[in-house]
Design an enzyme around this catalytic site. Structure first.
Site, PDB file in Angstrom:
ATOM      1  N   LYS A 175       0.840  -1.198   0.000  1.00 42.04           N
ATOM      2  CA  LYS A 175       0.000   0.000   0.000  1.00 42.04           C
ATOM      3  C   LYS A 175       0.876   1.249   0.000  1.00 42.04           C
ATOM      4  O   LYS A 175       0.549   2.249  -0.670  1.00 42.04           O
ATOM      5  CB  LYS A 175      -0.928   0.001   1.216  1.00 42.04           C
ATOM      6  CG  LYS A 175      -1.849   1.230   1.336  1.00 42.04           C
ATOM      7  CD  LYS A 175      -2.894   1.312   0.226  1.00 42.04           C
ATOM      8  CE  LYS A 175      -3.692   2.615   0.244  1.00 42.04           C
ATOM      9  NZ  LYS A 175      -4.749   2.678   1.244  1.00 42.04           N
TER      10      LYS A 175
ATOM     11  N   LYS B  21      -0.621  11.655   5.353  1.00 44.48           N
ATOM     12  CA  LYS B  21      -0.258  10.632   6.350  1.00 44.48           C
ATOM     13  C   LYS B  21       0.470   9.461   5.675  1.00 44.48           C
ATOM     14  O   LYS B  21       1.523   9.019   6.131  1.00 44.48           O
ATOM     15  CB  LYS B  21      -1.546  10.127   7.016  1.00 44.48           C
ATOM     16  CG  LYS B  21      -1.421   8.824   7.774  1.00 44.48           C
ATOM     17  CD  LYS B  21      -2.792   8.303   8.260  1.00 44.48           C
ATOM     18  CE  LYS B  21      -3.664   7.672   7.185  1.00 44.48           C
ATOM     19  NZ  LYS B  21      -3.626   6.217   7.083  1.00 44.48           N
TER      20      LYS B  21
END
Lengths: 291, 291
Positions: free
Chosen positions: B173, B241
């Site tokens: 990811k 983030k």
């Protein structure tokens, strides 16, 4: 198929298949190249060999150019024995090369003073696209001329988009190259992180191509990066040249392009380390030498 | 449809449609949320409301978590009244959140000490993909457990890829997010250059999507950038983030990621200027304020 007489100058990796597509489509075609061995296969396919760009232009309604850079376009169009010396008023010059938009505007003005019309018509899709006739053409210049010439350009292209006045095709191509060279860096960084983490990169590409990370560059260059297989399909020297053109255009307009500047710096390093003829997927080798 | 008892914690923008997909697929589902108004629509669809993550886990064979960040996963899994306090040995925790791979490994080890199995299973495809059930799942953890749970995860996903041991899903990811945020910068720079040059950006995107510049980000975010329409689909705070997590992983492995670092800096600026809730296509506004 048509009584249009065409000419083609620049029978390199991209130009050769594009010229062949025109011959296959049944057009009358004149060609010029300095080396006879480049001309021979086209003559064998029915093309007329001409002794100069001027001679090609003298026997053509539309002359295509597909050469390496701005200097090469200036030489074949405006130089000694150039297109401008042979072309009759009304002749159309279609430049498929990728060059500086400002130079394109100057060249078109010089031609225009003699009644010669120019379209800038850089392409995307590489050698594979040229061979398959699936290129995208981004064109600038008179829209009616573009419309009239589109059926001819369609011999090598599946998509033809008119972007605006002369030079607009080159600006669009600059935008195209920006997207490519910046995206390349992201794909390269992802591949490096995956490798160092022990992931199977083939499986990673499969996963990533299913979501928002998907791109044609990841599809085409991701596996080349993973295998460190840099046999040149899109030689890095071309992306290097193109991104510097894009940065010049941006500088002239006051547009900040930090990611493009970073990509240019990485491509600079690749040229310095002898990678000019490698596929530009080789940018991964510059990143992996960093610490 | 199945006797499997499922639990879901984290009924936000992504989690809510994923939980609904499980209910639609006919599974027995327990849910927990601190706010009753979040729970109510799920209860109306047949879910059992539980008073804590521990209570969800006590009545589930598989517990899904889909929360914002590492701290939130640690809280619902290992915290007071967390999953670890309610789950029987053999329970599977599937974390769909995007968090730090090193934290994932720590959390999985803590669960493993109690005989609880964890898969890290971050997804790509955004809210649109969650709603349509077309997400991509990148999973880490025991392969047999992954295989056993895949039919359940398939309620929200069209592609499920096992990437390796625990943490490998999160690394994949991170690679996904690197590709996205770097590509975003290239698309944004191209759009700015096109605008300042007077090109029609809709036509440009049409041309560029036909060649090597094509990407899902250009398709989805290019038009948003052109219209300066930043209503949040993928809020920039999430990419912000995620890219910082990716940079930490890279730093720990000694991988140089200059383009990701640049993207992080641009996303930092976007957060500082109040753009946290905007779609991350808003990175173009940071670039256009530059000179």
């Amino acid at each position: 198929m048509s009584s249009l007489r065409l000419g083609f100058i620049g029978l390199g990796a991209m130009g050769a298949p594009m010229a062949r597509n025109l011959l296959r489509a049944g057009y009358t075609l004149s060609v010029h190249a300095r080396r006879p061995e480049v001309l021979a296969p086209f003559v064998a396919l029915g093309a007329h060999a001409a002794r100069s760009p001027a001679a090609v232009a003298a026997q053509s309604d539309i002359v295509f150019t597909m050469v390496t850079d701005t200097a090469a376009v200036e030489a074949v169009v405006l130089g000694h024995d150039g297109i401008i010396e042979g072309a009759a008023p009304g002749t159309v010059v279609i430049d498929h090369s990728t060059i500086d938009p400002a130079a394109t505007t100057r060249i078109a003005a010089a031609l225009g003073a003699r009644g010669i019309v120019m379209l800038d018509a850089p392409v995307s899709g590489g050698v594979i696209g040229a061979e398959a006739g699936t290129l995208v053409v981004m064109a600038g210049g008179d829209e009616a001329v573009f419309a009239r010439c589109s059926p001819v350009m369609a011999a090598s292209a599946q998509r033809l988009v008119h972007m605006g006045p002369v030079g607009a095709g080159q600006v669009a191509k600059a935008c195209n190259q920006i997207c490519i060279v910046v995206n390349q860096l992201g794909v390269a960084e992802a591949m490096l992180l995956a490798e160092r983490s022990g992931l199977d990169t083939t499986r990673l590409i499969d996963a990533l191509q299913g979501g928002f990370a998907a791109s044609r560059i990841m599809e085409v260059q991701g596996p080349k990066m993973a295998r460190r297989d840099f046999e040149g399909r899109i030689e890095s020297r071309l992306h290097h040249k193109d991104i510097h053109v894009a940065l010049e255009v941006a500088a002239s307009l006051g547009v900040a392009m930090p990611a493009s500047a970073l990509a240019a710096a990485v491509l600079d390093r690749l040229q310095e380390s002898g990678g000019a003829a490698l596929d530009s997927a080789a940018v991964i080798t510059v990143l992996e030498r960093e610490r």
